[in-house]
Design an enzyme around this catalytic site. Structure first.
Site, PDB file in Angstrom:
ATOM      1  N   GLU A 180      54.321   1.548  50.692  1.00  0.00           N
ATOM      2  CA  GLU A 180      54.158   0.288  51.456  1.00  0.00           C
ATOM      3  C   GLU A 180      53.884  -0.904  50.541  1.00  0.00           C
ATOM      4  OE1 GLU A 180      51.345   0.990  54.696  1.00  0.00           O
ATOM      5  OE2 GLU A 180      52.717   2.396  55.647  1.00  0.00           O
ATOM      6  N   GLU A 212      56.196   8.437  57.007  1.00  0.00           N
ATOM      7  CA  GLU A 212      54.936   8.369  57.764  1.00  0.00           C
ATOM      8  C   GLU A 212      55.302   8.047  59.197  1.00  0.00           C
ATOM      9  OE1 GLU A 212      51.599   6.068  56.327  1.00  0.00           O
ATOM     10  OE2 GLU A 212      52.099   6.533  54.241  1.00  0.00           O
TER      11      GLU A 212
HETATM   12  O1  AHR Z   1      48.493   7.186  57.131  1.00  0.00           O
HETATM   13  C1  AHR Z   1      47.525   6.175  57.083  1.00  0.00           C
HETATM   14  C2  AHR Z   1      47.992   4.963  56.310  1.00  0.00           C
HETATM   15  O2  AHR Z   1      49.002   4.314  57.020  1.00  0.00           O
HETATM   16  C3  AHR Z   1      48.607   5.223  54.975  1.00  0.00           C
HETATM   17  O3  AHR Z   1      47.650   5.298  53.970  1.00  0.00           O
HETATM   18  C4  AHR Z   1      49.470   4.030  54.742  1.00  0.00           C
HETATM   19  O4  AHR Z   1      50.589   4.307  53.962  1.00  0.00           O
HETATM   20  C5  AHR Z   1      49.829   3.569  56.134  1.00  0.00           C
HETATM   21  O5  AHR Z   1      49.592   2.237  56.285  1.00  0.00           O
END
Ligand code: AHR
Ligand code: AHR
Length: 641
Positions: A171, A283
């Site tokens: 990110e 994610e």
């Molecule tokens: O999964 C929780 C968080 O969400 C992670 O650390 C990040 O990559 C995302 O913003």
């Protein structure tokens, strides 16, 4: 009455099992107190919680991403290798805690071995340097007599870890990310990193850091890294207290995948890039309640959240041509399907669709036709995530995905009934009959959409498995309100269909009779001619001494010329003994065992081609359907037996 119609030949593509991947981050109680708790009576000799391992195994994850997440952007991997007592504690800047570094690269790889899956390491592009990143790749994968590979050996690991997947930062677009960059800065940095990392190990696969699939960041990064990466990542989380916003929000993933795929197609076309770029949706989950750092992100999930998770999985199946990797965030305690205490664990609602899909999803996605009631959705103005999905509607009450195995003998139907209060009856129609016996449904259900599991009530939302008494091409199923049904259907498949499912381009020649000097066998021919509907050509031998095989055009419609036998119905007749008698020397070729042999022969490219002069203009080889050794030695049939 709703309708679900499935043509098993109407395929979307192959499912990449890596869509069932996972993610563990040094965050809250995911690693420490989740998967790793040395000294606990529940842990093994590595300090891994055995109960967590057992529950995680049922999720059948093929790939696991680590160590973050936001955490990675301040992580120096060298702090986490070597003798544990010498590892230093560090200030952890992403979640503002202290990182003990007792779980590091070795422990992660060991954990991957314990779960029998592939490691996927995300690199620190925040505070980390390129030198450090190359060193990590060399430490993990190096086989030469070099410093970092030797350090791995000195730490007790002579064999390389062979880590194939490496992420170029996490990110990096977000102001919450340590060392975040502009898209242009990121592209330039990632290009330099990709180049040096591949010099370190040319076999690794790199994941470029995307955003949500539709952003300008994605466009710039896809364009900039098309020649450098194997995957482009996206992250989309959804969730809401509002029932409909919650269960429909996963459709935002369809927007992300579709736009991202278009960006990839565009970049590959304009830049003439031949190598594939898959989407790594690394994610994803429902997450909206526990957003603050202090919460440890210990989200407690409801049945409504499980419906959303199942909808995500259906979307990954339907978009299997785009999404090659998907990593559920996360595995334990932190926005996770498994929830632990010092003395045990319980399975959250979302665990059940995850394990059922991972177990029963087949290799090939099929495109079902679904006709049912729909919902029009208005996005609330104050949603926790800024995702709007209303424009993607109206949404079907039933969200459906279908997968089959390669030979079309097993079909899995996953149906999410998102109605909070109405069961939906549906007629299911298939283009091949379901075999009697062995059809089952696994139903994820609970008393209400708000139902959730806990230590006190671990089975409020669970799975009930039932056999289904169904057969034939058409039957009815009832999908209860707010439920997920995973329906396993054994499908009857005859030889020709099975062969075509493996390779749709083959042309088939069926074995006809009608030897001039012998009695003809009209019933045999008539029933065989029904195969013309299946686009199978018929061979007819016209002389006994020097037989010539005359091949009818595949478009020849049997019923226009012949009256099919009234005694036997296709397709059963082609497995009948009448065939053995009729075909003078050919035993009936189309028994189910032949079907299996034929199918595997096609798959392995072992069938011998028969090129007929009458079909000289067609380019593909034709296959003779025949099983007897006598037959195959004397005509151009396939070698069987
Ligand atoms: O999964 C929780 C968080 O969400 C992670 O650390 C990040 O990559 C995302 O913003
Ligand atoms: O070619 C001789 C025989 O004639 C073949 O084996 C068979 O296809 C047909 O009956």
């Amino acid at each position: 009455m709703a309708r679900i119609a499935i043509d098993l030949d109407r395929t979307i593509g192959a499912i990449d099992r890596r869509i069932f991947g996972g993610f563990v981050e040094h965050l809250g109680r995911c690693i420490y107190g989740g998967i790793f708790e040395p000294g606990s009576p529940l842990s093994d000799e590595h300090g891994f919680r055995r109960d967590v391992l057992d529950a995680a195994r049922q999720l059948r994850m093929p790939i696991l991403r680590w160590p973050g997440g936001n955490f990675v952007s301040g992580y120096h991997w060298t702090d986490g290798v070597g003798p544990v007592e010498k590892r230093s504690k560090r200030l952890e800047l992403a979640w503002r805690t202290v990182e003990p570094n007792t779980f590091g690269t070795h422990e992660f790889i060991e954990y991957c071995h314990a779960l029998d899956l592939e490691p996927y390491i995300c690199l620190n592009m925040g505070t980390g340097t390129l030198d450090e990143a190359c060193a990590w790749v060399e430490y993990c994968n190096g086989v030469a007599d070099t410093y970092w590979a030797n350090l791995r050996r000195a730490n007790g690991h002579p064999e390389p870890y062979n880590v194939r997947y490496w992420g170029l930062g996490n990110e990096m677009y977000g102001p919450w990310q340590i060392g975040h960059l502009t898209a242009d800065e990121y592209v330039l940095t990632a290009q330099r990193w990709a180049d040096a990392l591949r010099r370190t190990d040319s076999t690794i696969e790199l994941v470029g850091c995307g955003q949500d699939g539709w952003s300008d960041w994605d466009r710039i990064v896809v364009d900039g890294l098309a020649r450098y990466v194997n995957y482009h990542s996206i992250h989309i989380y959804t969730g809401s207290d509002d029932y409909w916003s919650n269960v429909l929000a996963p459709h935002q993933a369809e927007r992300g995948l579709e736009i991202c795929q278009a960006l990839i197609n565009r970049a590959r076309y304009l830049q003439n890039v031949n190598s594939e770029i898959g989407i790594a949706y690394d994610e994803w989950n429902v997450w909206f309640r526990e957003r603050g750092e202090q919460s440890g992100l210990e989200e407690r999930y409801t049945l409504a959240d499980a419906l959303a998770v199942a909808t995500y999985l259906n979307i990954f199946v339907r978009h299997c041509r785009s999404v090659r990797i998907a990593d559920l965030a996360q595995l334990v305690n932190v926005i996770a399907p498994i929830f632990t205490s010092k003395t045990g664990l319980f399975l959250q609602t979302i665990y059940h669709p995850l394990s059922l899909y991972a177990e029963h999803t087949q290799q090939v996605a099929v495109d079902p036709v679904v006709v049912c009631e729909t919902v029009t959705h208005r996005d609330p103005p104050d949603a926790p995530w800024a995702h709007r999905v209303g424009d993607l509607g109206p949404f079907k009450l039933l969200d459906v995905a279908a997968t089959r195995d390669e030979t079309g003998r097993r079909l899995t139907l996953t149906v999410v009934n998102r109605s909070p209060d109405l069961a939906v009856s549906a007629t299911v129609e298939l283009n091949r009959p379901v075999e009697a016996g062995n059809a089952r449904v696994h139903l994820v259900h609970g008393p209400s959409p708000n139902a959730s599991n806990s230590f006190a009530d671990p089975n409020s939302v669970g799975v009930r498995t039932q056999s289904l008494q169904i057969e034939g091409n058409r039957f009815e199923l009832v999908f209860p309100q707010h439920s997920i049904s995973c329906v396993e259907l054994p499908v009857a498949v005859e030889t020709t269909s099975a062969m075509r499912l493996v390779d749709p381009h083959i042309e088939l020649v069926a074995c006809g009779s009608s030897l001039r000097s012998m009695p003809t066998f009209p019933e045999w021919d008539a029933t065989i001619l029904d195969l013309a509907y299946e686009q199978v050509a018929i061979s007819r031998c016209t002389a006994t001494t020097t037989p010539t095989v005359v091949i009818q055009p595949v478009t020849w419609h049997a019923r226009e010329t012949w009256t099919p036998s009234s005694t036997k119905q296709w397709p059963h007749v082609i497995t009948s003994r009448r065939g053995s008698a009729a075909a003078s020397g050919c035993t009936c070729p189309l028994t189910s065992s032949t079907s299996r042999i034929a199918t595997s022969s096609v798959r392995q490219g072992r069938l011998r081609g028969h090129r007929c002069p009458a079909w000289a203009r067609t380019s593909s080889p034709h296959w003779m359907l025949s099983s007897s050794a006598a037959c195959s030695s004397r005509c151009c049939g396939m070698p069987i037996g």
